[in-house]
Every structure is written in C-alpha cells, then in structure tokens.
Enzyme design. Sequence first.
Site, PDB file in Angstrom:
ATOM      1  N   GLY A   1       0.506  -4.764   0.742  1.00  0.00           N
ATOM      2  CA  GLY A   1      -0.312  -5.080  -0.165  1.00  0.00           C
ATOM      3  C   GLY A   1      -0.441  -5.578  -1.496  1.00  0.00           C
ATOM      4  O   GLY A   1      -1.148  -6.345  -1.909  1.00  0.00           O
TER       5      GLY A   1
ATOM      6  N   ALA B   1       1.037  -0.934  -0.265  1.00  0.00           N
ATOM      7  CA  ALA B   1      -0.348   0.056   0.497  1.00  0.00           C
ATOM      8  C   ALA B   1       1.011   0.793  -0.059  1.00  0.00           C
ATOM      9  O   ALA B   1       1.845   1.142   0.418  1.00  0.00           O
ATOM     10  CB  ALA B   1      -1.020   0.188   1.329  1.00  0.00           C
TER      11      ALA B   1
ATOM     12  N   GLU C   1      -0.681  -9.697  -0.892  1.00  0.00           N
ATOM     13  CA  GLU C   1      -2.000  -8.989  -0.860  1.00  0.00           C
ATOM     14  C   GLU C   1      -3.384  -8.906  -2.568  1.00  0.00           C
ATOM     15  O   GLU C   1      -4.184  -9.962  -2.742  1.00  0.00           O
ATOM     16  CB  GLU C   1      -3.173  -8.352  -0.371  1.00  0.00           C
ATOM     17  CG  GLU C   1      -2.065  -8.681   1.652  1.00  0.00           C
ATOM     18  CD  GLU C   1      -2.964  -7.364   2.522  1.00  0.00           C
ATOM     19  OE1 GLU C   1      -2.449  -6.585   2.022  1.00  0.00           O
ATOM     20  OE2 GLU C   1      -3.117  -7.903   3.446  1.00  0.00           O
TER      21      GLU C   1
ATOM     22  N   GLU D   1       4.421  -5.240   6.836  1.00  0.00           N
ATOM     23  CA  GLU D   1       3.726  -4.089   7.910  1.00  0.00           C
ATOM     24  C   GLU D   1       3.976  -3.808   9.149  1.00  0.00           C
ATOM     25  O   GLU D   1       4.358  -3.641   9.846  1.00  0.00           O
ATOM     26  CB  GLU D   1       1.873  -4.814   7.684  1.00  0.00           C
ATOM     27  CG  GLU D   1       1.442  -4.977   6.672  1.00  0.00           C
ATOM     28  CD  GLU D   1       1.630  -6.033   5.944  1.00  0.00           C
ATOM     29  OE1 GLU D   1       2.158  -6.719   5.942  1.00  0.00           O
ATOM     30  OE2 GLU D   1       0.657  -5.900   4.791  1.00  0.00           O
TER      31      GLU D   1
END
Length: 260
Positions: free
Chosen positions: A115, A70, A118, A138
């Site tokens: 992300g 992200a 993911e 993370e």
Amino acid sequence: MSHCAMNYETLKLEEKDGILTVTNSRPQALNALNTRFFTEMGALLKDLSGRADLKVVILTGDGKAFAAGADIAEMVTMDSRQGSEFSRLGQAVFQAMEDLPQPVIAAVNGFALGGGCELAMSCDVRVASSAAKFGQPEVNLGLTPGYAGTQRLPRLVGSGAALQLLLTGDMIAADEALRLGLVQKVVAPEALMPEVQAMAKKVASKGPKAVRLAKRLVRQGMLGDFKAGCSLESELFGSLFGNEGAEGMKAFLEKRPAKW
Ligand code: CO8
C-alpha cells in the site's frame, strides 16, 4: 487555515509559501496505512481541494519508511466483505489524491511497500532517497494489492515489469525503480527534502491555472481515450487565453516576470 482545525493523529502538516508538506507519521509501525490514516488523509484532501492559495503538496514519511504497506495487524481479522471495504476506502482516498487540483510530489524517504508503493504511485511525481525500497510484497502474505496497484503499476512501468514485481514480491532499490520509471529522480538521503522543496518551489512559481490544468489533463487522459483527451486539452488550453496565458505571453514579449 481550516485543516488545522482537525486534530490529525497519523499526519503532520507544515505549510510555507503555498507549499504544504504532509508527513505520514506512525513510525513505530513503519507508517503502515490504517483506517485512521485513510480517514484523516481523505478529510485533508477534501479540505485542500478548495484552497486556491495552495500551490503544491509534498508527501513524505517519518523515519525509515514512506509506508510499509497497509496495516497487516488491522487486516488480519478482516473477513472477505471487510477486506473489500478496506480496499474501496483506500482506493477512494488515493483517487482523491489523483483528483486533487494541486500537484502532489512524493518524497520517498524509505520503504514504499505494498500500500505504500500504491500511495507513492497515486502522487504525481516521485523523487526517492537512495535508501528507499519499493515493492508489492502482497503475494508473500497470500494477498494481491488492493489500492489500485494492479492498475497503476503497469501503467507506470509496463505490464512485464509490473508483473515481475507483483508475482515475485521482490523488493527493489531506488536505482532499479528509477530504471523502470517508477520514480523520476534518486538523490542522497540528506538531499531528498531540499531537492523536493526546490521542485515544489519551481512548480509554485509557474502559472497556477496552467499547472492545475496540466495535471488534470494528464490524469484524465490516462483514464480515457486519446481523442477525448485531446479534445479536453483544446478546451482547457483555450480557457487560459484572455487570462493567465495572456499575462504570461505578454510578460515574455515585454521581457519581464509574469504577475500571476
Ligand atoms: N503493517 C503493520 N505493521 C507493520 C507493517 C505493516 N505493513 N510493516 C511493519 N510493521 C511493524 C512491524 O510489525 C514492527 O512492529 P513491532 O515493533 O511491534 O514488532 C514495526 O513495524 C517495525 O517493523 P520491522 O521490525 O519488521 O522492521 P524491519 O526494519 O526489520 O523490516 C520491513 C522492515 C522489511 C519493511 C518489514 O517490516 C516488512 O516486511 N513489513 C511488511 C511489508 C509488507 O508486507 N507490506 C505489504 C502489506 S499488504 C498491503 O500493503 C496490501 C495493500 C492492499 C490492501 C488492500 C486492502 C484490503
């Protein structure tokens, strides 16, 4: 095609013979996932879901990353409410990827972190370049995954391996991802797109209704219980008789290619 109408900033599209290649393209930020990406990907998926002529989607990244997570620069100023909202936005888009009727193959060309990992996990099949790196870093940032990584990773690799990655934040090489079952195949970087295109072409040549139903049955089955999955399987299996399945079986017996 209708999706050409929208002017995408973060996505490049290329379509040929019912196979659409979507390239996540913001290489200056290692294709980090920002609000713009999610808005565009959400709109694209909505558009693609209604297209009967589209058989397979390939998802890859521009440059040395698939997606390095992200967008940290966007998240750094968020408060708790905005963080949850950003998580929900990403989760909804990744869920739409799983719910897309057509199969999605991830061609993981480089970093698939946070992300980005993911995102790869929300695709149906993952093929990786030997240069790809995976991880859920993370915890290095004092965060947890927010795009269903805590749910999809243990379902793919088991809770022990998932927790090892989630707790250490370690980056792993493509071969280790293969050993864990996070990816299905690893090839040399230059062989990645030819390999994935050949796979997509093969899938596109099969019974199109059967391909979509196979995806749906696995996806729905993973979310629910075994017996409900089996009962849906019988129903959808039956729906292929009298149409596509009839042609496929007849073609086999007549020793000719099926005409879908
Ligand atoms: N977000 C924003 N920018 C990024 C990101 C990112 N995730 N990753 C890299 N960039 C930028 C860098 O800041 C740099 O920008 P600039 O040139 O302006 O300085 C540019 O991309 C190139 O990166 P590097 O110079 O760092 O490239 P290296 O080859 O040296 O290193 C790495 C590559 C190892 C991938 C390194 O960039 C890195 O560690 N990136 C961050 C990886 C990471 O921590 N990802 C997880 C992010 S958090 C997350 O994904 C949470 C998901 C759930 C969110 C839930 C919603 C709230």
